[in-house]
Each structure stands twice: as C-alpha cells, then as structure tokens.
Design an enzyme around this catalytic site. Structure first.
Site, PDB file in Angstrom:
ATOM      1  N   HIS A 168       0.829  -1.214   0.000  1.00 27.85           N
ATOM      2  CA  HIS A 168       0.000   0.000   0.000  1.00 27.85           C
ATOM      3  C   HIS A 168       0.860   1.260   0.000  1.00 27.85           C
ATOM      4  CE1 HIS A 168      -3.895  -1.970   0.541  1.00 27.85           C
ATOM      5  NE2 HIS A 168      -3.190  -2.896   1.168  1.00 27.85           N
ATOM      6  N   GLU A 170      -0.200   4.216  -0.219  1.00 28.36           N
ATOM      7  CA  GLU A 170      -0.954   5.365   0.300  1.00 28.36           C
ATOM      8  C   GLU A 170      -0.812   5.564   1.801  1.00 28.36           C
ATOM      9  OE1 GLU A 170      -2.079   2.577  -0.950  1.00 28.36           O
ATOM     10  OE2 GLU A 170      -3.858   1.813   0.050  1.00 28.36           O
ATOM     11  N   GLY A 223     -20.405  28.434  12.937  1.00 33.37           N
ATOM     12  CA  GLY A 223     -19.082  28.870  13.371  1.00 33.37           C
ATOM     13  C   GLY A 223     -18.071  27.746  13.223  1.00 33.37           C
ATOM     14  N   GLY A 224     -18.548  26.529  12.922  1.00 34.05           N
ATOM     15  CA  GLY A 224     -17.650  25.400  12.654  1.00 34.05           C
ATOM     16  C   GLY A 224     -17.007  25.578  11.273  1.00 34.05           C
ATOM     17  N   VAL A 225     -16.001  24.758  10.997  1.00 34.95           N
ATOM     18  CA  VAL A 225     -15.229  24.928   9.760  1.00 34.95           C
ATOM     19  C   VAL A 225     -16.095  24.764   8.506  1.00 34.95           C
ATOM     20  CG1 VAL A 225     -13.269  24.053   8.439  1.00 34.95           C
ATOM     21  CG2 VAL A 225     -13.218  23.963  10.913  1.00 34.95           C
ATOM     22  N   SER A 227     -19.420  24.819   7.797  1.00 26.48           N
ATOM     23  CA  SER A 227     -20.445  25.803   7.453  1.00 26.48           C
ATOM     24  C   SER A 227     -19.811  27.160   7.176  1.00 26.48           C
ATOM     25  CB  SER A 227     -21.492  25.917   8.553  1.00 26.48           C
ATOM     26  OG  SER A 227     -20.952  26.471   9.727  1.00 26.48           O
ATOM     27  N   SER A 228     -18.717  27.482   7.867  1.00 28.77           N
ATOM     28  CA  SER A 228     -18.102  28.792   7.649  1.00 28.77           C
ATOM     29  C   SER A 228     -17.497  28.882   6.250  1.00 28.77           C
ATOM     30  CB  SER A 228     -16.993  29.041   8.675  1.00 28.77           C
ATOM     31  OG  SER A 228     -17.514  28.919   9.970  1.00 28.77           O
TER      32      SER A 228
END
Ligand code: XMP
Length: 560
Positions: A168, A170, A223-225, A227-228
C-alpha cells in the site's frame, strides 16, 4: 473539464487515503464504486485509473470485479493489492494463496527501478496486508520487485503503462509511497498537477453563480469549519443574496456566540437567532441523552424554519457536505447500506423544497481548511477542536440548566486556556470538560462542601474513529484542577478520563437506541459525525418530528 485520476473502489479501508495522496500531488481524483460502468465515468479528462485494494479474494464467490474491457482501453492503470490480484486474474496470470501471508511492515527488493520505481535505491520498506499473492504475472507483464511473502511484489506491462503493486503506497508506513504515486500520476499518466485550492475556489464560485442565477440562498452557520467555509464561498459567488442563520442554542462554549458574530457580522449577511431560552426550556427536566438530543434537533429545525421563513423567497440551501459523506453514500460496500445512508444523509427532507448547494462535496476536511485559509478565515477558527452539534448538552450529564451550562463553560474555558498556554492545544484531537451529575464531599477553608465532580477529557486521534487518552503532563493537569476548584463555583473535585476508544467513546453521552440507529442506519460513528454538519438539520434525528409538524400544519392542525 479538469484532468483527473479515477479510483475504482473494491472496498479497501484505505481507498480514501489513496485519493488524499493523489490530491496532495495537485491532481484531482474521484472515487467510484467498482460496480460502476467505467465507460460512463471516464472521458478525455481521465488521465489514469487506480484499482484500490479490498478485503476479498479473487477466488471467492461474488468477489468484486471490473469489466475486463478496461484493460483494452488506453488508460494507464495502477492496481494496488486486491486491484493487482484482480488485474492478474483477469489478464491470465496466476494468483494463489501463498503459504506466508504478509501483514504489516515488510521489505521489498526492487529488481528494476523503472516506471513507478524511478529514483528508488533498490530496497524499500512498505506496508503489506494480503493473503493471496501473485505467483505469475499475466502474459506481457514482468515482475519488478519481490518480498519474503510475495514473489511478485510489483509488476509492469511491457509498454510501461500498467502496474500492479502488492503493498500500500498510500499509507504513512510506506515511506516512499508518495514518490511511487507521484511517478504514476505525473510520469506515467502525464498529469500536469493543476489542482490547487485557488483553482478549486474559482471553479466553485463560477458554478454557484450559474446555479443560483439571480435568486437567493440561505445557509445555517454554526461557526464550525464546514459551514463557515461554505458560507464564505457562496458569499464570494453571490454576495448579498446569501443570508446566514446562526442558531444560538445557548449550549456553545464560553464566548463562542460572540466570536461567531464578531468573525462573521461584517463579512456576511448574518441573522443571529438567539434561541437559548427556547432550547433551555425544552431541555427542562430531561435527563436521558437521547431525549436531550431529540429535543435539540426539534428546536433547531423550528428556529431555523422560522428564521428562514422571514427571509421571503429563498430558493437554495447551502450545506457543508464533505467528500467523505458523499463517498460513504456511494460506497460499494453493501448496496443496502448505500441506499439507506443516501436517503438519510444525502438528501434533504422533501418538505424543505429548497435546492441544495454543496460546494464542499469534493473536498476532504484538510482541504476545507486550506480553502478557508484562502478565503481569509482566521486560522484559529479553522483549526479548532471538533465540537458536537448538540453542544454542551451532551457534556452536562443529567439535566441541562442554565446554571450548570455556565459552570461547565467556565471550567471548560480554563482547561482550553491552559492547554493553549502550554502549547498542548494542537497536540490533542479534542479536549473538553464534562460536568457530572454527582456531588462529592470536600473541605474548603474550615467548612465541608458537597458539590459537583467534573471530568476532564483529552484524546489523541487521527479521525475520531479510534482514540487514546492524551498523556498530558501532570503539572498541567494540576494547574487546571487547582484553577477550576478555586475559580469555578459549584465544583469541588476534578478527575481525568483515562479511557480509550474503543471500548469507550470520546463524548460521555451518546445515542444508543435502535430507533436512532434506524434513523441513520450507517452506524453509530456516522450518526455522530453526520450531526456535526451545522447546516444539516435534515441530519438531526428530530427532523422527522418537524416533518410531522409540517404535515399537521398543512392539514390545518396546530403544530406540536
Ligand atoms: P464519540 O463520542 O462517538 O465521538 O467517540 C466521536 C466524535 O464525534 C463527536 N460527536 C458528536 N458530534 N453530534 C456531533 O455533531 C453528536 O451528537 C456527537 N457525539 C459525538 C465527538 O465530539 C467526537 O469528535
């Protein structure tokens, strides 16, 4: 259309990682279930195909496969682990159960450092995880490398455009994995590497402009990442025609509501719906974790619906769906899980009648943060610890009252402030305080006290799925404990949580009942994660109730 690599998923736990690594090489890529017809999902923009690993054996009944005509196409192909075995099997090579299974770190000897191994020194540490192995490459292919458990640990077609590797590349345990992938996507596939955050933002903005036209959009902002960043992207595209609704449930961390208004008040058309009273009264007397979450979900929808209703003619809802949600709902792993999760996670309840705008659908979380930085959002906001949608309600165990929320906010703020002061905030995945419904005896001055015990929780983790308790320095914990007991009224004892996940969980309260799982049947983990979409009110268990209330309203009955 931008150039891309197609990743066909055969069910490996690492498929998402392949995609992340390819994107780190500035090449856009998409994961598709191996069951899709490759002709429908490829085109001139497809520069190469990666076949992922997977848990099956090519000899199992019903093991996943791909239309062999893919190998007659012109695309460069890289098969990883199961992908390599399948390729070998379909092209007439020999796959067999080798006596020595390989799991974990292994050494491979590269006999011929060409193609994807260009630049290799001949001996590589890699990560293996396989039972079957290649005994003989297919006609027209030759072995490039071997390991103790794999006589053909890598192979290449004569024209140098097709490769198979048993290990792998990755995962981080294959230190030179990134160079191998680099060689494949840049040298073999000829990708130019034009996938940058700037280019993504420009394309996303253009797409939103076309989709929305002259109409208006509403977005739930927490205010979260996620949605902001969603809100800032949509704003960039349509300016004042976006309105953001910030539902303040009174269950946020200390000063957080003010910070949201301060950060976004000038940047966005923001409605600050202070509904803390409504939330707190709905939570009065409720102690069961699940009942709490349901009430919060219901009130959230009620408030959002009310505020959105005031905006007049809005046609679109912007939502911070991320790529892992999308992949989860198209994953090849079991058609039933796929269909159900799609209904529950992917779609909006019909009653909303708003078209969705999901500009982050193609991004991983770290890419969202990068986009946020490009859009000028404060770093501190973009890198904050995850926070549950139902907020402090899940950390005030027992009944949630204004006073208990305030007590927790104060203690939590001291904990976080001390972590920041000692440079430990970014070393942990998440840290918070939990107010326990337990009183303990203490002595303060000459008097005995009988007050609340409070727990501190700090965990290290990669993705929240598993976690270990953080080994914070004892002096730091002593400082936090002493400040909390001295400064926060009502707390006279502080304990530190030393449970791992599993078998523990990160939060102390969670939804467990069958009913809730049926609402979102893709598993407990996803329940919790899907909640965290601040705009995703369709994801709250409560949406069913809201839908019912809407139907009642349509039927002329009062809302309940
Ligand atoms: P657990 O407690 O399941 O948490 O180990 C894993 C991650 O999910 C977050 N979490 C939630 N997020 N609504 C959310 O939005 C919830 O109800 C919820 N419960 C847990 C948790 O904070 C952690 O990051």
């Amino acid at each position: 259309m931008r150039e891309q690599i197609l990743i066909l998923d055969f069910g490996s736990q690492y498929t998402q990682l392949i995609a992340r690594r390819v994107r780190e090489l500035s090449v856009y890529c998409e994961i598709q279930p191996c069951t899709r017809n490759w002709r429908e999902i490829t085109g001139a923009h497809t520069k190469g195909v990666i076949l992922s690993g997977g848990p099956s054996s090519v000899y199992e009944n019903g093991s996943p496969s791909v239309d062999p005509a893919l190998f007659e196409s012109d695309f460069p192909i890289l098969g990883i682990c199961y992908g390599m075995q399948l390729m070998t099997h379909l092209l007439g090579g020999k796959v067999g159960p080798y006596p020595k299974r390989e799991f974990g770190r292994a050494r491979v000897e590269i006999d011929d450092p060409v193609g994807i191994f260009l630049g290799s020194q001949g001996d590589e540490t890699v990560w293996m995880s396989h039972g079957d192995t290649i005994e003989e490459p297919p006609p027209g292919y030759r072995a490039l490398a071997r390991s103790e458990g794999s006589p053909v640990a890598a192979m290449m077609s004569e024209d140098g455009r097709r490769y198979g590797i048993q290990f792998h590349p990755e995962v981080a345990h294959t230190p030179r994995g990134k160079e191998i992938l680099h060689n494949f996507v840049h040298r073999i596939c000829g990708c130019a590497g034009d996938w940058t955050m700037r280019s993504f933002i420009e394309e996303a903005v253009e797409r939103i402009r076309v989709q929305v036209g002259p109409r208006r959009v509403v977005c739930g902002l927490s205010g979260g990442v996620d949605s902001s960043v969603t809100a800032m992207l949509v704003k960039e595209a349509i300016g004042e025609r976006l309105t953001c609704i910030f539902v303040d449930n009174g269950l946020l961390r200390k000063n957080e509501a003010e910070q949201v208004v301060e950060t976004f008040g000038d940047r966005l058309n923001l409605v600050h719906a202070d509904a803390s009273g409504e939330f707190l009264s709905a939570l009065r007397g409720v102690t069961h974790p699940e009942a709490k979450r349901k009430r919060i979900g219901e009130i959230f929808i009620r408030v959002f619906e009310r505020e959105a209703g005031r905006l007049g003619d809005v046609k679109f809802l912007a939502q911070g769906t991320l790529y892992p949600d999308v992949i989860e709902s198209i994953s090849f792993k079991g058609p039933s899980a796929t269909i159900k999760s799609h209904h529950n996670v992917g779609g909006l309840p019909k009653w909303m009648r708003l078209a969705l705008i999901e500009p982050l659908r193609e991004l991983f979380k770290d890419e969202v943060r990068e986009a946020g930085e490009e859009l000028g959002l404060p770093r501190e906001m973009l890198w904050r610890h995850p926070f549950p949608g139902p907020g402090l309600a899940v950390r005030v165990l027992g009944e949630v009252t204004e006073k208990r929320v305030k007590t927790l906010q104060e203690a939590d703020a001291i904990f976080i402030e001390t972590l920041r002061k000692h440079d430990h905030y970014y070393k942990v995945w998440q840290a918070f305080a939990v107010l326990l419904p337990v009183n303990t005896v203490g002595v303060m001055g000459d008097a005995r006290t009988y007050e609340n015990a409070l727990a501190l929780r700090a965990v290290t983790s990669q993705d929240g799925m598993t976690a270990d308790w953080a080994r914070l320095p004892a002096d730091l914990l002593a400082e936090v404990s002493s400040r909390i007991i001295n400064e926060v009224r009502g707390v006279n004892r502080v304990v530190y949580d030393v449970s791992t996940k599993p078998p523990g969980t990160i939060e102390w309260e969670r939804v467990e009942s069958k009913e809730s799982q049926a609402i979102n049947p893709i598993g407990k983990e996803e329940i919790t994660f899907s909640f965290s979409s601040p705009t995703g009110f369709c994801r709250y268990p409560g949406w069913r109730f809201s839908r019912r209330s809407l139907l009642r309203r349509r039927a002329g009955k009062p809302r309940i």
